[in-house]
Design a protein around this motif. Sequence first.
Motif, PDB file in Angstrom:
ATOM      1  N   GLN A  66       6.171   8.023  -0.303  1.00  0.00           N
ATOM      2  CA  GLN A  66       6.660   6.985  -1.216  1.00  0.00           C
ATOM      3  C   GLN A  66       6.608   5.622  -0.532  1.00  0.00           C
ATOM      4  N   ARG A  67       7.045   5.593   0.718  1.00  0.00           N
ATOM      5  CA  ARG A  67       7.063   4.311   1.444  1.00  0.00           C
ATOM      6  C   ARG A  67       5.646   3.806   1.661  1.00  0.00           C
ATOM      7  N   GLU A  68       4.724   4.712   1.929  1.00  0.00           N
ATOM      8  CA  GLU A  68       3.342   4.284   2.115  1.00  0.00           C
ATOM      9  C   GLU A  68       2.790   3.651   0.844  1.00  0.00           C
ATOM     10  N   VAL A  69       3.072   4.250  -0.318  1.00  0.00           N
ATOM     11  CA  VAL A  69       2.572   3.695  -1.581  1.00  0.00           C
ATOM     12  C   VAL A  69       3.277   2.380  -1.896  1.00  0.00           C
ATOM     13  N   LEU A  70       4.585   2.321  -1.648  1.00  0.00           N
ATOM     14  CA  LEU A  70       5.303   1.063  -1.850  1.00  0.00           C
ATOM     15  C   LEU A  70       4.718  -0.042  -0.971  1.00  0.00           C
ATOM     16  N   ASP A  71       4.406   0.290   0.281  1.00  0.00           N
ATOM     17  CA  ASP A  71       3.773  -0.687   1.165  1.00  0.00           C
ATOM     18  C   ASP A  71       2.426  -1.144   0.605  1.00  0.00           C
ATOM     19  N   LEU A  72       1.640  -0.198   0.101  1.00  0.00           N
ATOM     20  CA  LEU A  72       0.343  -0.554  -0.458  1.00  0.00           C
ATOM     21  C   LEU A  72       0.488  -1.532  -1.620  1.00  0.00           C
ATOM     22  N   LEU A  73       1.465  -1.310  -2.473  1.00  0.00           N
ATOM     23  CA  LEU A  73       1.629  -2.154  -3.648  1.00  0.00           C
ATOM     24  C   LEU A  73       2.324  -3.476  -3.338  1.00  0.00           C
ATOM     25  N   LEU A  74       3.307  -3.459  -2.437  1.00  0.00           N
ATOM     26  CA  LEU A  74       4.240  -4.582  -2.349  1.00  0.00           C
ATOM     27  C   LEU A  74       4.257  -5.326  -1.017  1.00  0.00           C
ATOM     28  N   SER A  75       3.766  -4.730   0.048  1.00  0.00           N
ATOM     29  CA  SER A  75       3.827  -5.391   1.346  1.00  0.00           C
ATOM     30  C   SER A  75       2.735  -6.444   1.484  1.00  0.00           C
ATOM     31  N   LYS A  76       3.128  -7.633   1.906  1.00  0.00           N
ATOM     32  CA  LYS A  76       2.146  -8.704   2.135  1.00  0.00           C
ATOM     33  C   LYS A  76       1.350  -8.460   3.406  1.00  0.00           C
ATOM     34  N   LYS A  78       0.874  -5.139   4.935  1.00  0.00           N
ATOM     35  CA  LYS A  78       0.188  -3.849   4.951  1.00  0.00           C
ATOM     36  C   LYS A  78      -0.591  -3.559   3.677  1.00  0.00           C
ATOM     37  N   GLY A  79      -0.282  -4.258   2.609  1.00  0.00           N
ATOM     38  CA  GLY A  79      -0.857  -3.904   1.324  1.00  0.00           C
ATOM     39  C   GLY A  79      -1.266  -5.098   0.492  1.00  0.00           C
ATOM     40  N   ALA A  80      -1.049  -4.958  -0.832  1.00  0.00           N
ATOM     41  CA  ALA A  80      -1.504  -5.979  -1.767  1.00  0.00           C
ATOM     42  C   ALA A  80      -0.521  -7.133  -1.913  1.00  0.00           C
ATOM     43  N   GLY A  81       0.746  -6.918  -1.585  1.00  0.00           N
ATOM     44  CA  GLY A  81       1.730  -7.982  -1.744  1.00  0.00           C
ATOM     45  C   GLY A  81       1.879  -8.434  -3.184  1.00  0.00           C
ATOM     46  N   LEU A  82       1.803  -7.493  -4.137  1.00  0.00           N
ATOM     47  CA  LEU A  82       1.933  -7.856  -5.547  1.00  0.00           C
ATOM     48  C   LEU A  82       3.301  -8.466  -5.797  1.00  0.00           C
ATOM     49  N   SER A  83       3.358  -9.479  -6.642  1.00  0.00           N
ATOM     50  CA  SER A  83       4.554 -10.314  -6.743  1.00  0.00           C
ATOM     51  C   SER A  83       5.169 -10.366  -8.136  1.00  0.00           C
ATOM     52  N   ILE A  84       4.611  -9.630  -9.091  1.00  0.00           N
ATOM     53  CA  ILE A  84       5.192  -9.534 -10.435  1.00  0.00           C
ATOM     54  C   ILE A  84       5.315  -8.057 -10.783  1.00  0.00           C
ATOM     55  N   LEU A  85       6.512  -7.610 -11.168  1.00  0.00           N
ATOM     56  CA  LEU A  85       6.713  -6.242 -11.633  1.00  0.00           C
ATOM     57  C   LEU A  85       7.009  -6.271 -13.123  1.00  0.00           C
ATOM     58  N   ARG A  86       6.163  -5.612 -13.892  1.00  0.00           N
ATOM     59  CA  ARG A  86       6.345  -5.528 -15.340  1.00  0.00           C
ATOM     60  C   ARG A  86       7.088  -4.240 -15.679  1.00  0.00           C
ATOM     61  N   LEU A  87       8.217  -4.389 -16.364  1.00  0.00           N
ATOM     62  CA  LEU A  87       9.080  -3.272 -16.737  1.00  0.00           C
ATOM     63  C   LEU A  87       8.939  -2.978 -18.222  1.00  0.00           C
ATOM     64  N   ALA A 130      12.469  -1.634  -9.054  1.00  0.00           N
ATOM     65  CA  ALA A 130      12.772  -3.066  -9.061  1.00  0.00           C
ATOM     66  C   ALA A 130      13.568  -3.461  -7.818  1.00  0.00           C
ATOM     67  N   LYS A 131      14.506  -2.623  -7.417  1.00  0.00           N
ATOM     68  CA  LYS A 131      15.280  -2.918  -6.213  1.00  0.00           C
ATOM     69  C   LYS A 131      14.385  -2.884  -4.969  1.00  0.00           C
ATOM     70  N   GLU A 132      13.475  -1.916  -4.923  1.00  0.00           N
ATOM     71  CA  GLU A 132      12.527  -1.866  -3.814  1.00  0.00           C
ATOM     72  C   GLU A 132      11.648  -3.121  -3.800  1.00  0.00           C
ATOM     73  N   ALA A 133      11.163  -3.494  -4.976  1.00  0.00           N
ATOM     74  CA  ALA A 133      10.302  -4.674  -5.067  1.00  0.00           C
ATOM     75  C   ALA A 133      11.047  -5.927  -4.611  1.00  0.00           C
ATOM     76  N   LYS A 134      12.294  -6.048  -5.009  1.00  0.00           N
ATOM     77  CA  LYS A 134      13.101  -7.201  -4.593  1.00  0.00           C
ATOM     78  C   LYS A 134      13.233  -7.239  -3.073  1.00  0.00           C
ATOM     79  N   ALA A 135      13.398  -6.072  -2.458  1.00  0.00           N
ATOM     80  CA  ALA A 135      13.522  -6.016  -1.003  1.00  0.00           C
ATOM     81  C   ALA A 135      12.236  -6.461  -0.309  1.00  0.00           C
ATOM     82  N   TYR A 136      11.100  -6.284  -0.970  1.00  0.00           N
ATOM     83  CA  TYR A 136       9.817  -6.752  -0.433  1.00  0.00           C
ATOM     84  C   TYR A 136       9.588  -8.242  -0.704  1.00  0.00           C
ATOM     85  N   GLY A 137      10.462  -8.862  -1.477  1.00  0.00           N
ATOM     86  CA  GLY A 137      10.343 -10.288  -1.740  1.00  0.00           C
ATOM     87  C   GLY A 137       9.908 -10.646  -3.151  1.00  0.00           C
TER      88      GLY A 137
END
Length: 461
Positions: A66-76, A78-87, A130-137
């Motif tokens: 899970q952390r690896e995928v979160l890093d891929l999506l959200l880490s600036k 290690k990953g893509a650093g995506l900055s908008i989460l659509r709910l 969303a909470k995880e995404a917020k923690a990534y910035g």
Amino acid sequence: MKRLTALTAVILLALTTQAAADTAAPARPGIDFRAALQPIDGFGFSMAFQRADLLHGARGLSPAKQREVLDLLLSKEKGAGLSILRLGIGSSTDRVYDHMPTILPTDPGGPDAPPTYVWDGWDGGQVWLAKEAKAYGVERFFADAWSAPAFMKTNSSENDGGELKPEWRQAYANYLVQYAKFYEREGIRITDLGFTNEPDWTATYASMRFTPRQAVDFLKVLGPTVRASGLKTELVCCDAAGWDRQVAYTEAIEADPAADRAVRTITGHRYSGPTTVPQPTDKRVWMSEWSPDGTTWNENWDDGSGYDGLTVAADIQTTLTTGNANAYVYWTGASLGATRGLIQLANPGDAYRVSKRYWALAAFSRFIRPGAVRVPVTHADPALKITAFRNTDGSRVIEILNTGTTETSAAFTLRGGHDRHPDAYVTDETRSITPSDVASVHGTTLTATLAPRALTTIVLD
């Protein structure tokens, strides 16, 4: 007679000079980092319809994966650093996978009756994500409704289109505000709120129709309701299924002062065709959902399928230039099976696979940060799709997609900023944002060697 001859000579000299100018080589391609086109709000993704629950491990993904995928999506880093989460704001009365549960499962008995809202603090895994995404910035949380609850609609179903009953407009506005308040309770501020998804298309799953006129009429209710709520939430509209179809909704909003005042951001999808025009507005404009069609899971960069990585890279370039978009929100971050999402999760199991679509998006989102501005680029090679950006920290980014089948070189005159040795990254069939020594700067001239059918990202600090 001599005077006439002199005059003739002057005329001939002028004509010769003009002819020489007309046949002169065009000016060297240039990038003007001093100028500014549209600002960039960010790049994003969605994990609606309980995809977030999958990421949390509903089908066996371990915390480590899970952390690896979160890093891929959200880490600036290690990953893509995506900055908008659509709910996704749900309308289902069950919690079956691929449904989104509603916060109002029971008809209160009429539009003026007190509603009994239900909140589980989970929302199909979206609260956790969303909470995880917020923690990534991440700071932009875009909540969008596919349908109102069934009892508010003309067809009495969350599925198969149907329209919002006029007498339920205020209750539906209250419902959307309450959803945002539940997220605020969880520590997440819904920054962008939408009431409709693809109002121009009837889906067999959660969907609801609005004409442009009906959308405007509802905005006149929703706008004041949000303002009165005390929420620091702005409205978006209207997520039409096609970028071309969104134009009619945009024009209707622009023509109505109350609706125009209510909406901050125009949103459109682009399933019905490529982005061929900008939206007729001076508001922010987001391409808020798209993924290419396809029948299988595809990890390729350039296979001619139309749902490979190069297809996505080209679409991003076109959307930012022709569409003049301020944001690009891809549809699904991760899902199961024959997904056209960025990442495929095992079903079941503790594994995942990454597509080249992911790397195409990441090559933009990692380097072009919220608050950047797109800057003008001048060039004449039709095989090259080029965009350039200036970030708020002063770094500058150039994205060059070589659609040709042969390697080529390009030189650009740079205007603005202090130039040092650039960092370059290549994404193609064998490379994924791989550092490559393919660019150099001499004075104000940037020279790059561009691999065929490849995306080259150049970063100048």
